[in-house]
Design an enzyme around this catalytic site. Structure first.
Site, PDB file in Angstrom:
ATOM      1  N   ARG A 177       0.648  -1.080   0.025  1.00 52.27           N
ATOM      2  CA  ARG A 177      -0.066  -0.023  -0.127  1.00 52.27           C
ATOM      3  C   ARG A 177       0.751   1.347   0.056  1.00 52.27           C
ATOM      4  NH1 ARG A 177      -2.235  -3.622  -1.451  1.00 52.27           N
ATOM      5  NH2 ARG A 177      -3.961  -4.583  -0.489  1.00 52.27           N
ATOM      6  N   SER A 227     -10.819  -0.967   3.845  1.00 52.30           N
ATOM      7  CA  SER A 227     -10.135  -1.619   4.913  1.00 52.30           C
ATOM      8  C   SER A 227      -9.376  -0.212   5.510  1.00 52.30           C
ATOM      9  CB  SER A 227      -8.834  -2.664   4.470  1.00 52.30           C
ATOM     10  OG  SER A 227      -9.449  -3.516   3.921  1.00 52.30           O
ATOM     11  N   GLU A 297      -4.600   2.806   6.933  1.00 51.73           N
ATOM     12  CA  GLU A 297      -4.338   2.225   5.549  1.00 51.73           C
ATOM     13  C   GLU A 297      -4.960   3.823   4.507  1.00 51.73           C
ATOM     14  OE1 GLU A 297      -5.000  -1.251   3.514  1.00 51.73           O
ATOM     15  OE2 GLU A 297      -5.992  -0.297   1.763  1.00 51.73           O
TER      16      GLU A 297
HETATM   17  C1  LIG Z   1     -15.789  -0.578  -0.423  1.00 52.60           C
HETATM   18  C2  LIG Z   1     -14.401  -0.366  -0.667  1.00 52.60           C
HETATM   19  C3  LIG Z   1     -13.550  -1.375  -1.122  1.00 52.60           C
HETATM   20  C4  LIG Z   1     -12.055  -1.178  -1.190  1.00 52.60           C
HETATM   21  N1  LIG Z   1     -11.317  -2.352  -1.537  1.00 52.60           N
HETATM   22  C5  LIG Z   1      -9.933  -2.228  -1.789  1.00 52.60           C
HETATM   23  C6  LIG Z   1      -9.350  -3.258  -2.121  1.00 52.60           C
HETATM   24  O1  LIG Z   1      -9.553  -4.628  -2.114  1.00 52.60           O
HETATM   25  N2  LIG Z   1      -8.044  -3.127  -1.993  1.00 52.60           N
HETATM   26  C7  LIG Z   1      -7.226  -1.773  -2.099  1.00 52.60           C
HETATM   27  O2  LIG Z   1      -5.932  -1.868  -2.244  1.00 52.60           O
HETATM   28  N3  LIG Z   1      -8.048  -0.726  -1.680  1.00 52.60           N
HETATM   29  C8  LIG Z   1      -9.366  -0.900  -1.574  1.00 52.60           C
HETATM   30  N4  LIG Z   1     -10.141   0.135  -1.192  1.00 52.60           N
HETATM   31  C9  LIG Z   1      -9.308   1.408  -0.883  1.00 52.60           C
HETATM   32  C10 LIG Z   1      -9.465   2.391  -2.371  1.00 52.60           C
HETATM   33  O3  LIG Z   1     -10.317   2.085  -3.236  1.00 52.60           O
HETATM   34  C11 LIG Z   1      -7.986   2.329  -2.974  1.00 52.60           C
HETATM   35  O4  LIG Z   1      -7.010   2.717  -2.264  1.00 52.60           O
HETATM   36  C12 LIG Z   1      -8.151   2.873  -4.328  1.00 52.60           C
HETATM   37  O5  LIG Z   1      -6.846   2.726  -5.089  1.00 52.60           O
HETATM   38  C13 LIG Z   1      -8.086   4.462  -3.936  1.00 52.60           C
HETATM   39  O6  LIG Z   1      -8.355   5.223  -5.307  1.00 52.60           O
HETATM   40  P1  LIG Z   1      -9.101   6.605  -5.395  1.00 52.60           P
HETATM   41  O7  LIG Z   1      -8.951   6.946  -6.818  1.00 52.60           O
HETATM   42  O8  LIG Z   1     -10.499   6.653  -4.759  1.00 52.60           O
HETATM   43  O9  LIG Z   1      -7.967   7.289  -4.296  1.00 52.60           O
HETATM   44  P2  LIG Z   1      -8.105   8.732  -3.461  1.00 52.60           P
HETATM   45  O10 LIG Z   1      -9.019   8.280  -2.350  1.00 52.60           O
HETATM   46  O11 LIG Z   1      -8.849   9.811  -4.285  1.00 52.60           O
HETATM   47  O12 LIG Z   1      -6.657   9.055  -3.166  1.00 52.60           O
HETATM   48  C14 LIG Z   1      -5.856   8.179  -2.432  1.00 52.60           C
HETATM   49  C15 LIG Z   1      -4.454   8.589  -2.660  1.00 52.60           C
HETATM   50  O13 LIG Z   1      -4.009   8.611  -3.846  1.00 52.60           O
HETATM   51  C16 LIG Z   1      -3.606   9.848  -4.266  1.00 52.60           C
HETATM   52  N5  LIG Z   1      -4.102  10.336  -5.556  1.00 52.60           N
HETATM   53  C17 LIG Z   1      -5.146   9.911  -6.272  1.00 52.60           C
HETATM   54  N6  LIG Z   1      -4.942  10.220  -7.515  1.00 52.60           N
HETATM   55  C18 LIG Z   1      -3.785  10.471  -7.931  1.00 52.60           C
HETATM   56  C19 LIG Z   1      -3.066  11.094  -8.903  1.00 52.60           C
HETATM   57  N7  LIG Z   1      -3.674  11.127 -10.135  1.00 52.60           N
HETATM   58  N8  LIG Z   1      -1.626  11.463  -8.707  1.00 52.60           N
HETATM   59  C20 LIG Z   1      -1.208  11.382  -7.535  1.00 52.60           C
HETATM   60  N9  LIG Z   1      -1.916  11.081  -6.126  1.00 52.60           N
HETATM   61  C21 LIG Z   1      -3.143  10.681  -6.474  1.00 52.60           C
HETATM   62  C22 LIG Z   1      -4.382  10.983  -3.264  1.00 52.60           C
HETATM   63  O14 LIG Z   1      -3.603  12.288  -3.354  1.00 52.60           O
HETATM   64  C23 LIG Z   1      -4.306  10.235  -1.999  1.00 52.60           C
HETATM   65  O15 LIG Z   1      -2.970  10.100  -1.356  1.00 52.60           O
HETATM   66  C24 LIG Z   1     -11.538   0.070  -1.110  1.00 52.60           C
HETATM   67  C25 LIG Z   1     -12.185   1.013  -0.848  1.00 52.60           C
HETATM   68  C26 LIG Z   1     -13.667   0.822  -0.665  1.00 52.60           C
HETATM   69  C27 LIG Z   1     -14.488   2.241  -0.284  1.00 52.60           C
END
Ligand SMILES: Cc1cc2nc3c(=O)[nH]c(=O)nc-3n(C[C@H](O)[C@H](O)[C@H](O)COP(=O)(O)OP(=O)(O)OC[C@H]3O[C@@H](n4cnc5c(N)ncnc54)[C@H](O)[C@@H]3O)c2cc1C
Length: 302
Positions: A177, A227, A297
Site C-alpha cells: 500500500r 479496509s 491504510e
Molecule cells: C468498499 C471499498 C473497498 C475497497 N477495496 C480495496 C481493495 O480491495 N484493495 C485496495 O487496495 N483498496 C481498496 N479500497 C481502497 C481504495 O479504493 C483504493 O486505495 C483506491 O486505489 C483509491 O483510489 P481513489 O482514486 O479513490 O483514491 P483517493 O482516495 O482519491 O486518493 C488516495 C491517495 O491517492 C492520491 N492520488 C489519487 N489520484 C492521484 C493522482 N492522479 N496522482 C497522485 N496522487 C493521487 C491521493 O492524493 C491520496 O493520497 C477500497 C475502498 C472501498 C470504499
C-alpha cells in the site's frame, strides 16, 4: 493562502466553471464525510492536470489530488488548500497489444473490464476496487491474488519539482500500500499496464467470483473507505479487532462493521472526528491486548 490571484491563475489553466470555492467535500468521498475545500478544481484534460499541478508546486500552495476519494478521510473543518479533482473526463483507456494505456481518472473497474474484453489477464483483482488508476498506483492497491506492482509497466507523472516524467515499475518503488508517488508528491497523469494473453470467459469468471466474494464479506451497503487499517505482518487487522471485542463498536455515527471488522463504516451522520476517535480507540485496545500497532491504510487529511 488561497488568494484571488491563485484562483485566477487556476481558472486560466482550466475554466471558471471548473473552479469551486468552499465546496463541501463529503460528496467527493466514499466515506461521505468532509467539510468545505477552500478551492476545488475539476480537471478535464491531462494538460490541465500538468499545468495546475506544476503551478501549485511552483507557488508552494497546499494541494491534494483527489481521485474517487475511496481511500480518503477529509476533516470536518474541510481543506485549507486546493483539491485537484480528477473527474471522469481524464479517463481515456487504450488497448495496444498486451498493453493498456489508462489516464489517471479512469476507474479501475473500467480498465479491468477493458482488459477482459481484450482477453488480457492480470487485472481481475482490481475489478471491485472502487478507485481510479491514479489512486490505485499511488496506493499500490491490491486484492486477492494481485496488486498494482505486478501489472504496472510505467507511470507518467509530474514530479515534485514540476517536471513531466515517466517512471518505470522499479522507479515507482511499490511496497505494501505504498509507492514513491504516495510519499513524495508525484501527480500521476497516465499509467501503462502490461498484461498477459488469456481467455476472456475465464477472466470474466474470475472477476465475477472476486466481486461476489466482496459482496458477501464486505459492508458495501454503508459508506466507508474500505479496509481502515493496513494488514500487520502475519495478522489480519479485522481478526485482531474482532478478538479485541470491538465488533460493532461505535463512536457517534462511525462504527466497526459487524460484517467485516476491518472496515469502519459511516452508519449515518458520522463526522471525521467520530472516525478518528474510533480509530484511536481501536488502536489502543488492540495494542493493549496484543502489543500490535495498527496503522491506518486510509489517508486522513486533517
Ligand atoms: C468498499 C471499498 C473497498 C475497497 N477495496 C480495496 C481493495 O480491495 N484493495 C485496495 O487496495 N483498496 C481498496 N479500497 C481502497 C481504495 O479504493 C483504493 O486505495 C483506491 O486505489 C483509491 O483510489 P481513489 O482514486 O479513490 O483514491 P483517493 O482516495 O482519491 O486518493 C488516495 C491517495 O491517492 C492520491 N492520488 C489519487 N489520484 C492521484 C493522482 N492522479 N496522482 C497522485 N496522487 C493521487 C491521493 O492524493 C491520496 O493520497 C477500497 C475502498 C472501498 C470504499
Amino acid at each position: 493562502m488561497i488568494t484571488k490571484e491563485v484562483i485566477d491563475s487556476i481558472i486560466e489553466y482550466t475554466a471558471s466553471e471548473n473552479v469551486k470555492l468552499e465546496e463541501t467535500l463529503s460528496g467527493y468521498t466514499t466515506f461521505k464525510i468532509g467539510g468545505p475545500a477552500k478551492c476545488l478544481v475539476e480537471i478535464d484534460t491531462v494538460k490541465q492536470l500538468t499545468d495546475v499541478s506544476q503551478y501549485l508546486k511552483r507557488e508552494k500552495i497546499p494541494y491534494y489530488v483527489l481521485g474517487n476519494g475511496s481511500n480518503t478521510l477529509f476533516a470536518d473543518e474541510g481543506y485549507d488548500g486546493v483539491v485537484v479533482h480528477l473527474g471522469n473526463k481524464i479517463s481515456d483507456i487504450r488497448v495496444e497489444g498486451n498493453l493498456i494505456y489508462a489516464e489517471a481518472g479512469a476507474m479501475l473497474a473500467r480498465v479491468s473490464k477493458e482488459a477482459q474484453k481484450a482477453s488480457l489477464t492480470g487485472l481481475e483483482f482490481a475489478a471491485g476496487i472502487p478507485g481510479t488508476v491514479g489512486g490505485g498506483v499511488v496506493m499500490n492497491a491490491g486484492a486477492y491474488d494481485g496488486e498494482m506492482k505486478q501489472v504496472v509497466k510505467a507511470v507518467s507523472a509530474v514530479s515534485p519539482e514540476g517536471e513531466f516524467v515517466t517512471l518505470s515499475n522499479e522507479e515507482a518503488t511499490f511496497g505494501y500500500r505504498s509507492s514513491l508517488m504516495r510519499h513524495t508528491g508525484y501527480v500521476v497523469t497516465e499509467v501503462v499496464f502490461e498484461l498477459q494473453e488469456g481467455n476472456a470467459d475465464e477472466i470474466l469468471t474470475k472477476m465475477n467470483d472476486f466481486n461476489e466474494r466482496r459482496r458477501s464479506k464486505q459492508p458495501l451497503e454503508y459508506p466507508s473507505a474500505g479496509s481502515t487499517f493496513k494488514r500487520p505482518e502475519g495478522y489480519f487487522a479485522g481478526k485482531l479487532i474482532m478478538d479485541a471485542g470491538l465488533r460493532g463498536y461505535t463512536v457517534g455515527g462511525a462504527c466497526v462493521s459487524e460484517k467485516h471488522c476491518g472496515f469502519v463504516i459511516n452508519k449515518g451522520g458520522a463526522t471525521a472526528k467520530d472516525v478518528v476517535t474510533l480509530i484511536n480507540d481501536v488502536k489502543a485496545k488492540v495494542k493493549a491486548d496484543t502489543g500490535i500497532e495498527l496503522e491506518p491504510e486510509i489517508e486522513i487529511i486533517q
